[in-house]
Design a protein around this motif. Structure first.
Motif, PDB file in Angstrom:
ATOM      1  N   ILE A  87       8.736 -14.887   9.887  1.00 24.69           N
ATOM      2  CA  ILE A  87       9.780 -16.046   9.436  1.00 24.69           C
ATOM      3  C   ILE A  87       9.416 -16.906   8.407  1.00 24.69           C
ATOM      4  O   ILE A  87       8.262 -17.452   8.462  1.00 24.69           O
ATOM      5  N   TYR A  88      10.211 -17.158   7.443  1.00 23.63           N
ATOM      6  CA  TYR A  88       9.795 -18.052   6.416  1.00 23.63           C
ATOM      7  C   TYR A  88      11.048 -19.027   6.413  1.00 23.63           C
ATOM      8  O   TYR A  88      12.204 -18.744   6.376  1.00 23.63           O
ATOM      9  N   ASP A  89      10.889 -20.541   6.179  1.00 21.67           N
ATOM     10  CA  ASP A  89      11.843 -21.349   6.017  1.00 21.67           C
ATOM     11  C   ASP A  89      11.949 -21.876   4.396  1.00 21.67           C
ATOM     12  O   ASP A  89      12.344 -22.881   4.235  1.00 21.67           O
ATOM     13  N   GLU A  90      11.264 -20.865   3.665  1.00 19.97           N
ATOM     14  CA  GLU A  90      11.155 -21.407   2.092  1.00 19.97           C
ATOM     15  C   GLU A  90      11.281 -19.965   1.385  1.00 19.97           C
ATOM     16  O   GLU A  90      10.942 -18.945   1.849  1.00 19.97           O
ATOM     17  N   PRO A  91      11.658 -19.916   0.173  1.00 23.04           N
ATOM     18  CA  PRO A  91      11.816 -18.757  -0.678  1.00 23.04           C
ATOM     19  C   PRO A  91      10.405 -17.986  -0.822  1.00 23.04           C
ATOM     20  O   PRO A  91       9.589 -18.971  -1.009  1.00 23.04           O
ATOM     21  N   VAL A  92      10.468 -16.948  -0.919  1.00 21.40           N
ATOM     22  CA  VAL A  92       9.067 -16.218  -1.176  1.00 21.40           C
ATOM     23  C   VAL A  92       9.439 -15.334  -2.356  1.00 21.40           C
ATOM     24  O   VAL A  92      10.398 -14.742  -2.608  1.00 21.40           O
ATOM     25  N   ILE A  93       8.431 -14.847  -3.212  1.00 15.99           N
ATOM     26  CA  ILE A  93       8.196 -14.030  -4.183  1.00 15.99           C
ATOM     27  C   ILE A  93       7.241 -13.032  -3.602  1.00 15.99           C
ATOM     28  O   ILE A  93       6.225 -13.092  -3.495  1.00 15.99           O
ATOM     29  N   GLY A 104       0.902  -1.142   0.026  1.00 19.90           N
ATOM     30  CA  GLY A 104       0.063   0.088   0.083  1.00 19.90           C
ATOM     31  C   GLY A 104       0.976   1.245   0.044  1.00 19.90           C
ATOM     32  O   GLY A 104       1.948   1.360  -0.669  1.00 19.90           O
ATOM     33  N   LEU A 105       0.418   2.162   0.773  1.00 18.56           N
ATOM     34  CA  LEU A 105       1.429   3.521   0.928  1.00 18.56           C
ATOM     35  C   LEU A 105       1.639   3.706   2.434  1.00 18.56           C
ATOM     36  O   LEU A 105       2.270   4.747   2.621  1.00 18.56           O
ATOM     37  N   ASP A 106       1.449   2.728   3.209  1.00 20.67           N
ATOM     38  CA  ASP A 106       1.750   2.576   4.708  1.00 20.67           C
ATOM     39  C   ASP A 106       3.049   1.960   5.132  1.00 20.67           C
ATOM     40  O   ASP A 106       3.606   2.313   6.309  1.00 20.67           O
ATOM     41  N   SER A 107       3.221   1.049   4.422  1.00 20.34           N
ATOM     42  CA  SER A 107       4.668   0.256   5.051  1.00 20.34           C
ATOM     43  C   SER A 107       5.346  -0.066   3.675  1.00 20.34           C
ATOM     44  O   SER A 107       4.867  -0.079   2.509  1.00 20.34           O
ATOM     45  N   VAL A 108       6.651  -0.685   4.018  1.00 17.25           N
ATOM     46  CA  VAL A 108       7.627  -1.198   3.119  1.00 17.25           C
ATOM     47  C   VAL A 108       7.709  -2.811   3.652  1.00 17.25           C
ATOM     48  O   VAL A 108       8.079  -3.023   4.730  1.00 17.25           O
ATOM     49  N   LEU A 109       7.875  -3.774   2.570  1.00 16.94           N
ATOM     50  CA  LEU A 109       8.394  -4.955   2.956  1.00 16.94           C
ATOM     51  C   LEU A 109       9.700  -5.219   2.526  1.00 16.94           C
ATOM     52  O   LEU A 109      10.035  -4.913   1.244  1.00 16.94           O
ATOM     53  N   LEU A 110      10.473  -5.933   3.172  1.00 17.00           N
ATOM     54  CA  LEU A 110      12.032  -6.291   2.834  1.00 17.00           C
ATOM     55  C   LEU A 110      11.945  -7.723   3.088  1.00 17.00           C
ATOM     56  O   LEU A 110      11.764  -8.453   4.280  1.00 17.00           O
ATOM     57  N   TYR A 111      12.641  -8.392   2.186  1.00 18.73           N
ATOM     58  CA  TYR A 111      12.846  -9.845   2.371  1.00 18.73           C
ATOM     59  C   TYR A 111      14.335 -10.281   2.292  1.00 18.73           C
ATOM     60  O   TYR A 111      15.158  -9.768   1.216  1.00 18.73           O
ATOM     61  N   TRP A 112      14.847 -10.912   3.383  1.00 13.76           N
ATOM     62  CA  TRP A 112      16.262 -11.571   3.248  1.00 13.76           C
ATOM     63  C   TRP A 112      15.960 -12.985   3.230  1.00 13.76           C
ATOM     64  O   TRP A 112      14.850 -13.562   3.228  1.00 13.76           O
ATOM     65  N   ASP A 113      16.978 -13.902   3.356  1.00  9.40           N
ATOM     66  CA  ASP A 113      17.094 -15.351   3.253  1.00  9.40           C
ATOM     67  C   ASP A 113      15.844 -15.998   3.994  1.00  9.40           C
ATOM     68  O   ASP A 113      15.007 -16.827   3.395  1.00  9.40           O
ATOM     69  N   ASP A 114      15.255 -15.657   5.068  1.00  9.74           N
ATOM     70  CA  ASP A 114      14.487 -16.132   5.672  1.00  9.74           C
ATOM     71  C   ASP A 114      13.579 -15.419   6.678  1.00  9.74           C
ATOM     72  O   ASP A 114      12.742 -15.842   7.494  1.00  9.74           O
ATOM     73  N   VAL A 115      13.965 -14.158   6.444  1.00 13.63           N
ATOM     74  CA  VAL A 115      12.799 -13.053   7.184  1.00 13.63           C
ATOM     75  C   VAL A 115      12.508 -12.166   6.433  1.00 13.63           C
ATOM     76  O   VAL A 115      12.867 -11.735   5.333  1.00 13.63           O
ATOM     77  N   LEU A 116      10.992 -11.957   6.582  1.00 15.17           N
ATOM     78  CA  LEU A 116      10.151 -10.917   5.874  1.00 15.17           C
ATOM     79  C   LEU A 116      10.130  -9.797   6.937  1.00 15.17           C
ATOM     80  O   LEU A 116       9.324 -10.104   8.085  1.00 15.17           O
ATOM     81  N   LEU A 117      10.416  -8.633   6.929  1.00 13.63           N
ATOM     82  CA  LEU A 117      10.301  -7.399   7.658  1.00 13.63           C
ATOM     83  C   LEU A 117       9.485  -6.310   6.976  1.00 13.63           C
ATOM     84  O   LEU A 117       9.522  -6.184   5.882  1.00 13.63           O
TER      85      LEU A 117
END
Length: 894
Positions: free
Chosen positions: A299-305, A274-287
């Motif tokens: 926390i993810y134990d698999e890759p995401v898109i 949206g316009l309120d937040s930003v998503l960042l993804y590293w190897d196993d963390v989505l912030l």
């Protein structure tokens, strides 16, 4: 408890709630996103997957051949095809707005696929420089792409509907210093209307468009940028810095907030939610990062898109499809723990009502003034839900509250809440005996006299519209269809576009039902189905397939059978096309198609039956160009309208072809008229009259016309006229040659004689007179006027004495008077035999006495009166006429 369970799934980010519901468990098997390149279409579109050739991966039981596979959002395979394209490594791929898959390889070649994995021809190239330098990166947006080459050059395709690559301004970077990151601001959000490319270069940001390059230094942006994400409205930038800071700023590079991440490594993916937040993804963390340095981790134990949407981000993993979005305000007001909002109390009232608790009425009393707003909140919250049971409950709550909104009572009425077996009854009744009759049939729970000052037609319509919208959304969200649209995405996409995507995916039945349900025209769906059926049913005989198709086409009035027939023709089924087009009621669509499938006779017949001259001409020109002339003549001869229109056209533009037609049908006189007309047309062109008239084109045309006219008894006059015309042209040409004056050709016989006399060529004039048998009277008139015009008075007088003129001396008198030669006229006036003519002649030259004497000799009172009137301004002349009147006693003179 229901409110608690719903809110328990949310995450609080500052003062905003976010949720991450699972849309689908992915139905594919053995898919590892980390081993593949993935392209996901927005608005719940398809997913394209192909093995990443830039990575070394272990092949298990799969084939070594790379396959491009296309799935829906639920992981159901739609199509697959073997990747056979040369050109180097696949650099990037993305879906356009019309769900065409664009694939760009290393040498700059652009390959296109539809959702069924079929290659769309032709292929395109980004240009020679891209081919020579190799593409190393590309960024897609909507319907365009920007490519970066190894030499640091930028090339852009603004619109894939018309692929026309252009080179952007020179950045001035070298291969050793390629950008850290690249992003684009779409053209609709820039002042120039062109795409702007943001490059993280060195210690700053470079902004590039077609015309200029701007450099934003490190001091303004606060560090080296390693990752950039542009918001959906093109107004904000999320920049990940070299020191692990996430900086959010506007496009003027003014900071809004910063967040210090735990890792200084740039994220693999970054996107706006949206316009309120930003998503960042590293190897196993989505912030998820919001304003005021607040964040939420997953926390993810698999890759995401990441799949950015207008109102959130879809998260694709090997096993699921999730949707991260801000919880709508209406949903928060209802389900937030401890909420006492009107909408929450209305929702709670429904729960009490279902449990047959009197607390339902207590809740309604508390929110009586805010009931409409509570109803609207329940309707809005239902629209944002993906869970069908929760949608149903919210809409029931809205309907429950809306029933109270409809009460507009007067003072003599009461509103009674009654329970009957399994249902609730609300009755408005007049106090008295009617209530007594009702009481034995039901248990009266409470009687209240309410006065409510508003109507709820709007809420009722809103509930109905929301029910329609949710039925559509739930239908397309079905895993077999796999289009997980939110209501905001649906509004932005629009129903017609959704229908178009369904039919392109060959979901025709659902598209037809949705179109019918929401009141849209079903023609597009049925026509697409028919065309698809023709393509996919090559084994079905034409007659059988025709019946199948007609059965469906009849469902929609006014549908274009011609368009379906055209597709059948393109598919190589010309017989089927001919049978289909026969059912097309509109000739304007029927005739062109019949011509395209070589049914010329039928096309001409339909065109003439329609009475439309434009259609007839269309058919005529097509038949004319395709076949031999004699066959064409035979075709139009049997159809009067077509024949007449052809003749009308050919008379103006195609004389030779028209002459062939007339000759083939035996209309010799029509050919003769054409030849004669052509001779006149040649006369307008000086080149056409050059050379000897005996062999010139004009003479030949007229002689041919004479010969053709002479073969029919009905055109004797025309035959003679053509013969004399040719003879006259010969004589006139000879005269022009002898006199060296181009003044004879195309003049009349009389003008030719006058001109000869004026030039002193009396022998030639006599020859013309003899050749064309000019009468003596006419000859005298012509010669007299010619001699007078050249003022040859001696020749005129001599001519008058040769012999007595056949019409007397009147021509001599009139000719002299016309040129105002009174003295010459007086030579011939006395020779006029008729006194009336003498009187009038004297009057014309102003000789009153002589005119009066001549009139008295004629004893014509009327003439005398007319002559007196002509001298009315001359008193002396008038007295002469009075004297004659008295002397001769003419009673008619006054």
């Amino acid at each position: 408890m229901a409110n608690v369970s719903v809110a328990a799934e949310w995450q609080l980010l500052i003062n905003r709630y976010y949720r991450k519901p699972e849309l689908y468990p992915m139905r594919w098997k053995h898919i590892d996103l980390s081993r593949n390149k993935v392209a996901c279409a927005p608005f719940g579109g398809p997913i394209a997957i192909i093995r990443d050739d830039s990575k070394i991966v272990q092949l298990y039981a799969e084939s070594a051949l790379r396959k491009l596979r296309i799935f829906n959002s639920a992981g159901i395979l739609l199509s697959e095809t073997v990747w056979k394209h040369p050109g180097g490594r696949l650099i990037g791929m993305s879906w356009t707005e019309d769900q065409t898959l664009i694939c760009i390889v290393q040498d700059g070649t652009i390959y296109r696929y539809n959702v069924h994995g079929e290659v769309l021809e032709p292929n395109f190239s980004m240009g020679k420089e891209c081919f020579e330098q190799n593409v190393v990166d590309c960024v897609f947006w909507g319907n365009g792409v920007v490519c970066l080459t190894e030499a640091g050059k930028l090339f852009c395709v603004p619109d894939f509907k018309e692929i026309n690559p252009c080179k952007l301004a020179e950045v001035g970077i070298v291969a050793e210093e390629l950008p850290h990151c690249m992003a684009v601001i779409e053209p609709q959000y820039t002042v120039s209307g062109n795409v702007e490319v943001l490059l993280g270069v060195g210690s700053g940001i470079v902004i590039v468009d077609e015309d200029e390059v701007r450099f934003i230094d490190e001091e303004k942006i606060g560090g080296v940028v390693l990752k950039i994400a542009v918001s959906h409205n093109g107004r904000f930038l999320a920049c990940f810095m070299h020191d692990g800071r996430l900086v959010v700023m506007n496009t003027e590079f003014r900071d809004f907030f910063q967040y210090q991440c735990e890792s200084a490594l740039p994220p693999e993916q970054m996107a706006w939610c949206g316009l309120d937040s930003v998503l960042l993804y590293w190897d196993d963390v989505l912030l998820m990062v919001g304003p005021s340095e607040d964040s939420v981790s997953y926390i993810y134990d698999e890759p995401v898109i990441f799949i950015p949407e207008c109102d959130g981000v879809r998260i694709l993993s090997n096993t699921s499809m999730e949707f991260v979005q801000r919880v709508p305000d209406s949903t928060v007001s209802i389900f937030k723990i401890g909420s006492t909002s009107p909408a929450s109390l209305l929702f709670d009232a429904l729960d009490h009502f279902d449990r047959r608790s009197a607390k339902a009425d207590e809740n309604l009393r508390l929110i009586r003034a805010s009931l409409p707003e509570a109803v609207e909140a329940c309707i809005d919250a239902a629209g944002h839900e993906f869970d069908v049971s929760r949608q149903r409950t919210l809409l029931r709550a809205a309907s429950y509250g809306q029933a109270f909104c409809r009460l507009i009572l007067n003072s003599n009425s009461i509103f009674v809440c009654l329970y009957s077996p399994g249902d609730i009854i609300w009755k408005e009744m007049v106090l008295g005996a009617w209530l007594a009759k009702l009481l034995p049939k039901a248990i009266v729970v409470e009687i209240s006299i309410w006065k409510i000052g508003f109507d709820s037609n709007f809420q009722r319509d809103h509930i109905q519209e929301m029910c329609k919208t949710l039925r559509v959304l739930n239908a397309v969200r079905n895993p077999e269809i796999g289009i997980p649209l939110s209501i905001e995405q649906y509004k932005l996409l629009s129903a017609p576009v959704l229908i178009g995507r369904l039919i392109n995916a060959h979901q025709h039945l659902l598209a037809l039902r949705i179109s019918e349900y929401i009141g849209m025209n079903q023609e597009v769906v049925i026509m697409h189905w028919a065309c698809t059926k023709i393509t996919a049913s090559l084994a079905i005989p034409d007659a059988a397939l025709l019946e199948i198709i007609l059965d469906k086409l009849k469902l929609c009035k006014g549908i274009s059978y011609a368009a379906v027939a055209a597709h059948a023709d393109r598919s190589g089924r010309r017989k089927l096309a001919a049978m289909l087009v026969d059912h097309e009621p509109r000739s304007s669509k029927q005739v062109p198609l019949l011509l395209s499938i070589a049914e010329e006779d039928t096309a001409l017949m339909k065109a003439t039956e329609s009475g439309d001259s434009d259609l007839v001409y269309l058919a005529l020109f097509d038949i004319w160009q395709k076949g031999p002339a004699l066959e064409f003549f035979g075709t139009i001869q049997a159809r009067p309208l077509a024949r007449d229109l052809f003749i009308a056209y050919a008379r103006c533009y195609k004389h030779e072809f028209l002459k062939d037609f007339f000759l083939s049908t035996g209309q010799l006189q029509e050919v003769a008229f054409l030849l004669w007309k052509e001779s006149w047309e040649l006369g307008k062109n000086p080149i056409g009259s050059k050379g000897s008239p005996l062999h010139g084109p004009r003479i030949k045309h007229i002689e041919k016309a004479h010969n053709l006219f002479s073969e029919t008894k009905e055109h004797t006059f025309e035959s003679k006229a053509a013969e004399e015309h040719a003879k006259l042209l010969r004589i006139q040409h000879e005269l022009e040659v002898s006199t060296k004056q181009p003044i004879f050709v195309d003049s009349s016989i009389s003008d030719t004689i006058r001109t000869c006399i004026a030039l002193g060529n009396h022998r030639a004039a006599m020859k013309v007179k003899t050749e064309f048998k000019v009468s003596e009277k006419r000859w005298y008139w012509l010669k007299v006027f010619a001699l007078v015009n050249i003022r040859d008075w001696e020749a005129l007088e001599k001519f008058s004495k040769e012999k007595r003129p056949p019409m007397g001396f009147r021509p001599f008198v009139e000719a002299c008077i016309d040129v105002d030669e009174k003295a010459e006229a007086l030579k011939y006036i006395p020779k006029l035999v008729d006194p009336r003519e003498r009187a009038e002649a004297y009057a014309r030259i102003g000789m009153a006495k002589e005119a009066a004497d001549a009139a008295s000799q004629a004893k014509d009172g009327e003439l005398l009166g007319r002559l007196k009137l002509s001298f009315a301004q001359n008193t002396a002349a008038s007295s002469i006429f009075d004297t004659l009147r008295d002397r001769l006693s003419f009673p008619g003179v006054s």
